[in-house]
Design a protein around this motif. Structure first.
Motif, PDB file in Angstrom:
ATOM      1  N   SER A 181       0.832  -1.203   0.000  1.00 43.40           N
ATOM      2  CA  SER A 181       0.000   0.000   0.000  1.00 43.40           C
ATOM      3  C   SER A 181       0.868   1.254   0.000  1.00 43.40           C
ATOM      4  O   SER A 181       2.054   1.197   0.328  1.00 43.40           O
ATOM      5  CB  SER A 181      -0.917  -0.007   1.225  1.00 43.40           C
ATOM      6  N   PRO A 182       0.309   2.400  -0.397  1.00 45.68           N
ATOM      7  CA  PRO A 182       1.091   3.639  -0.405  1.00 45.68           C
ATOM      8  C   PRO A 182       1.737   3.910   0.950  1.00 45.68           C
ATOM      9  O   PRO A 182       1.207   3.532   2.000  1.00 45.68           O
ATOM     10  CB  PRO A 182       0.042   4.707  -0.748  1.00 45.68           C
ATOM     11  N   GLY A 183       2.896   4.572   0.909  1.00 46.63           N
ATOM     12  CA  GLY A 183       3.656   4.837   2.117  1.00 46.63           C
ATOM     13  C   GLY A 183       2.898   5.696   3.111  1.00 46.63           C
ATOM     14  O   GLY A 183       1.862   6.292   2.789  1.00 46.63           O
ATOM     15  N   PRO A 184       3.388   5.795   4.337  1.00 45.68           N
ATOM     16  CA  PRO A 184       2.722   6.612   5.358  1.00 45.68           C
ATOM     17  C   PRO A 184       2.742   8.090   4.984  1.00 45.68           C
ATOM     18  O   PRO A 184       3.660   8.555   4.297  1.00 45.68           O
ATOM     19  CB  PRO A 184       3.568   6.346   6.611  1.00 45.68           C
ATOM     20  N   VAL A 185       1.740   8.827   5.432  1.00 39.68           N
ATOM     21  CA  VAL A 185       1.634  10.248   5.063  1.00 39.68           C
ATOM     22  C   VAL A 185       2.775  11.071   5.633  1.00 39.68           C
ATOM     23  O   VAL A 185       3.023  12.192   5.185  1.00 39.68           O
ATOM     24  CB  VAL A 185       0.283  10.830   5.522  1.00 39.68           C
ATOM     25  N   THR A 186       3.481  10.548   6.624  1.00 36.93           N
ATOM     26  CA  THR A 186       4.626  11.261   7.186  1.00 36.93           C
ATOM     27  C   THR A 186       5.837  11.194   6.254  1.00 36.93           C
ATOM     28  O   THR A 186       6.817  11.901   6.476  1.00 36.93           O
ATOM     29  CB  THR A 186       5.015  10.655   8.545  1.00 36.93           C
ATOM     30  N   GLN A 187       5.761  10.369   5.238  1.00 38.51           N
ATOM     31  CA  GLN A 187       6.851  10.212   4.276  1.00 38.51           C
ATOM     32  C   GLN A 187       6.601  11.130   3.088  1.00 38.51           C
ATOM     33  O   GLN A 187       5.481  11.232   2.608  1.00 38.51           O
ATOM     34  CB  GLN A 187       6.894   8.741   3.823  1.00 38.51           C
ATOM     35  N   ASP A 188       7.637  11.797   2.587  1.00 37.76           N
ATOM     36  CA  ASP A 188       7.447  12.720   1.467  1.00 37.76           C
ATOM     37  C   ASP A 188       6.942  12.015   0.212  1.00 37.76           C
ATOM     38  O   ASP A 188       6.173  12.577  -0.559  1.00 37.76           O
ATOM     39  CB  ASP A 188       8.767  13.442   1.145  1.00 37.76           C
ATOM     40  N   ILE A 189       7.390  10.788  -0.010  1.00 37.03           N
ATOM     41  CA  ILE A 189       7.008  10.028  -1.207  1.00 37.03           C
ATOM     42  C   ILE A 189       6.133   8.851  -0.787  1.00 37.03           C
ATOM     43  O   ILE A 189       6.558   8.004  -0.011  1.00 37.03           O
ATOM     44  CB  ILE A 189       8.259   9.508  -1.946  1.00 37.03           C
ATOM     45  N   LEU A 190       4.910   8.803  -1.308  1.00 38.65           N
ATOM     46  CA  LEU A 190       4.015   7.695  -0.984  1.00 38.65           C
ATOM     47  C   LEU A 190       4.199   6.516  -1.929  1.00 38.65           C
ATOM     48  O   LEU A 190       3.741   5.409  -1.640  1.00 38.65           O
ATOM     49  CB  LEU A 190       2.556   8.159  -1.028  1.00 38.65           C
ATOM     50  N   GLY A 191       4.844   6.751  -3.050  1.00 33.71           N
ATOM     51  CA  GLY A 191       5.084   5.677  -4.010  1.00 33.71           C
ATOM     52  C   GLY A 191       5.866   6.194  -5.197  1.00 33.71           C
ATOM     53  O   GLY A 191       6.141   7.390  -5.314  1.00 33.71           O
ATOM     54  N   VAL A 192       6.236   5.285  -6.071  1.00 33.09           N
ATOM     55  CA  VAL A 192       7.044   5.622  -7.250  1.00 33.09           C
ATOM     56  C   VAL A 192       6.403   5.010  -8.490  1.00 33.09           C
ATOM     57  O   VAL A 192       5.918   3.871  -8.450  1.00 33.09           O
ATOM     58  CB  VAL A 192       8.488   5.087  -7.105  1.00 33.09           C
ATOM     59  N   GLY A 193       6.391   5.762  -9.577  1.00 32.75           N
ATOM     60  CA  GLY A 193       5.972   5.253 -10.878  1.00 32.75           C
ATOM     61  C   GLY A 193       7.130   5.370 -11.847  1.00 32.75           C
ATOM     62  O   GLY A 193       7.678   6.459 -12.024  1.00 32.75           O
ATOM     63  N   ILE A 194       7.539   4.271 -12.455  1.00 38.29           N
ATOM     64  CA  ILE A 194       8.674   4.254 -13.374  1.00 38.29           C
ATOM     65  C   ILE A 194       8.162   4.026 -14.786  1.00 38.29           C
ATOM     66  O   ILE A 194       7.534   2.996 -15.058  1.00 38.29           O
ATOM     67  CB  ILE A 194       9.684   3.157 -12.987  1.00 38.29           C
ATOM     68  N   GLY A 195       8.421   4.982 -15.689  1.00 43.37           N
ATOM     69  CA  GLY A 195       7.954   4.879 -17.060  1.00 43.37           C
ATOM     70  C   GLY A 195       6.797   5.832 -17.315  1.00 43.37           C
ATOM     71  O   GLY A 195       6.510   6.725 -16.519  1.00 43.37           O
ATOM     72  N   SER A 196       6.110   5.653 -18.434  1.00 40.65           N
ATOM     73  CA  SER A 196       4.987   6.530 -18.791  1.00 40.65           C
ATOM     74  C   SER A 196       3.862   5.709 -19.399  1.00 40.65           C
ATOM     75  O   SER A 196       4.077   4.611 -19.924  1.00 40.65           O
ATOM     76  CB  SER A 196       5.444   7.602 -19.791  1.00 40.65           C
TER      77      SER A 196
ATOM     78  N   SER B 109       5.425   0.748  -4.042  1.00 42.14           N
ATOM     79  CA  SER B 109       4.908   1.406  -2.853  1.00 42.14           C
ATOM     80  C   SER B 109       6.010   2.206  -2.163  1.00 42.14           C
ATOM     81  O   SER B 109       7.187   1.827  -2.192  1.00 42.14           O
ATOM     82  CB  SER B 109       4.355   0.366  -1.871  1.00 42.14           C
ATOM     83  N   GLY B 110       5.613   3.287  -1.520  1.00 42.09           N
ATOM     84  CA  GLY B 110       6.558   4.051  -0.718  1.00 42.09           C
ATOM     85  C   GLY B 110       7.102   3.253   0.452  1.00 42.09           C
ATOM     86  O   GLY B 110       8.155   3.584   1.005  1.00 42.09           O
ATOM     87  N   ARG B 111       6.405   2.173   0.827  1.00 42.14           N
ATOM     88  CA  ARG B 111       6.886   1.316   1.919  1.00 42.14           C
ATOM     89  C   ARG B 111       8.082   0.476   1.491  1.00 42.14           C
ATOM     90  O   ARG B 111       8.752  -0.119   2.336  1.00 42.14           O
ATOM     91  CB  ARG B 111       5.753   0.416   2.417  1.00 42.14           C
ATOM     92  N   ARG B 112       8.333   0.403   0.184  1.00 44.92           N
ATOM     93  CA  ARG B 112       9.513  -0.321  -0.299  1.00 44.92           C
ATOM     94  C   ARG B 112      10.769   0.545  -0.210  1.00 44.92           C
ATOM     95  O   ARG B 112      11.880   0.044  -0.386  1.00 44.92           O
ATOM     96  CB  ARG B 112       9.317  -0.736  -1.756  1.00 44.92           C
ATOM     97  N   LEU B 113      10.594   1.833   0.021  1.00 50.77           N
ATOM     98  CA  LEU B 113      11.715   2.771   0.018  1.00 50.77           C
ATOM     99  C   LEU B 113      12.353   2.875   1.396  1.00 50.77           C
ATOM    100  O   LEU B 113      11.690   2.708   2.417  1.00 50.77           O
ATOM    101  CB  LEU B 113      11.234   4.161  -0.408  1.00 50.77           C
ATOM    102  N   SER B 114      13.630   3.174   1.378  1.00 54.44           N
ATOM    103  CA  SER B 114      14.341   3.525   2.606  1.00 54.44           C
ATOM    104  C   SER B 114      14.556   5.035   2.574  1.00 54.44           C
ATOM    105  O   SER B 114      15.322   5.536   1.737  1.00 54.44           O
ATOM    106  CB  SER B 114      15.672   2.777   2.671  1.00 54.44           C
ATOM    107  N   CYS B 115      13.873   5.762   3.448  1.00 51.20           N
ATOM    108  CA  CYS B 115      13.878   7.223   3.395  1.00 51.20           C
ATOM    109  C   CYS B 115      14.533   7.824   4.638  1.00 51.20           C
ATOM    110  O   CYS B 115      14.385   7.295   5.744  1.00 51.20           O
ATOM    111  CB  CYS B 115      12.457   7.762   3.260  1.00 51.20           C
ATOM    112  N   ALA B 116      15.224   8.925   4.426  1.00 51.37           N
ATOM    113  CA  ALA B 116      15.865   9.646   5.521  1.00 51.37           C
ATOM    114  C   ALA B 116      15.602  11.132   5.346  1.00 51.37           C
ATOM    115  O   ALA B 116      15.624  11.658   4.224  1.00 51.37           O
ATOM    116  CB  ALA B 116      17.364   9.368   5.541  1.00 51.37           C
TER     117      ALA B 116
END
Length: 220
Positions: free
Chosen positions: A32-47, A58-65
């Motif tokens: 599911s989309p990342g938590p609202v406290t995270q700047d990026i909720l998800g990523v789309g690659i391509g068009s 999903s933004g939950r797949r990201l490691s954010c700092a």
């Protein structure tokens, strides 16, 4: 003896179903989309009009700092894609900005900078970082990513169908499993039947609400 085996089979199938349902719920949450406290909720690659289409993560797949307040961007998020590190620097628009669902991002992958913009995944899911080009990935690599991030890349229809189908199936499983489990121990078969129906009816809205909660980031 035969009835005992049938009872064990029904209880085993019911247990497998409930375990599978719990594992699916965990997988959906992770996709599911990342938590609202995270700047990026998800990523789309391509068009959408590109040959390979879009692959979603999903933004939950990201490691954010978080980054220093004096920096241009407020966070740095990373994820491994096809053996290379994808870096995304992001910043949401500050409160005075009239476009509150927008922001800015920069993407780096395989030693190159790639075009990045903020957009919405669905009407109510903003702050997806869209990288307009497929990072130089082949069609096979993009398809492999879709398989790896399976739930993120499903269409809306399976989620909407699941919201209505799974609660009904769960209701039937709960009623049948509770009847079969408690039948030998119950003195009042009518009371047992009533209890099983009550348990099933309670499971219906509970499962429905849980399904809506877990899937609301996958459909409009």
């Amino acid at each position: 003896m035969k009835n005992d085996w049938i009872r064990k089979i029904i209880l085993s199938v019911s247990a497998v179903y409930l375990i599978a349902l719990a594992l699916a719920a965990i997988a959906l949450y992770r996709a599911s989309p990342g938590p609202v406290t995270q700047d990026i909720l998800g990523v789309g690659i391509g068009s959408y009009d590109g040959e390979g289409g879009i692959v979603y993560l999903s933004g939950r797949r990201l490691s954010c700092a978080r980054m220093d307040a004096s920096e241009l961007f407020t966070s740095r998020c990373t994820v491994q894609i096809a053996g290379e590190l994808l870096e995304i620097y992001a910043r949401r628009n500050a409160p005075p900005n009239p476009h509150q669902l927008g922001g800015a991002c920069q993407a780096f992958y395989a030693g190159k900078q790639w075009p990045c913009r903020f957009g919405s995944r669905h009407v109510h899911i903003p702050w997806f970082a869209y990288i307009g080009e497929p990072l130089g990935l082949s069609q096979g690599q993009l398809d492999a990513l879709r398989r790896q991030y399976f739930f993120e890349n499903l269409s809306e229809q399976p989620f909407i169908a699941g919201i209505f189908a799974i609660p009904v199936v769960t209701l039937l499983v709960v009623i049948i499993a509770s009847l079969v489990w408690l039948w030998p121990k119950s003195a009042s078969k009518v009371g047992l039947a009533a209890l099983s129906i009550v348990l099933g009816v309670v499971s219906l809205p509970a499962t429905f609400l849980a399904a809506v909660f877990l899937t609301n980031g996958f459909w409009d």
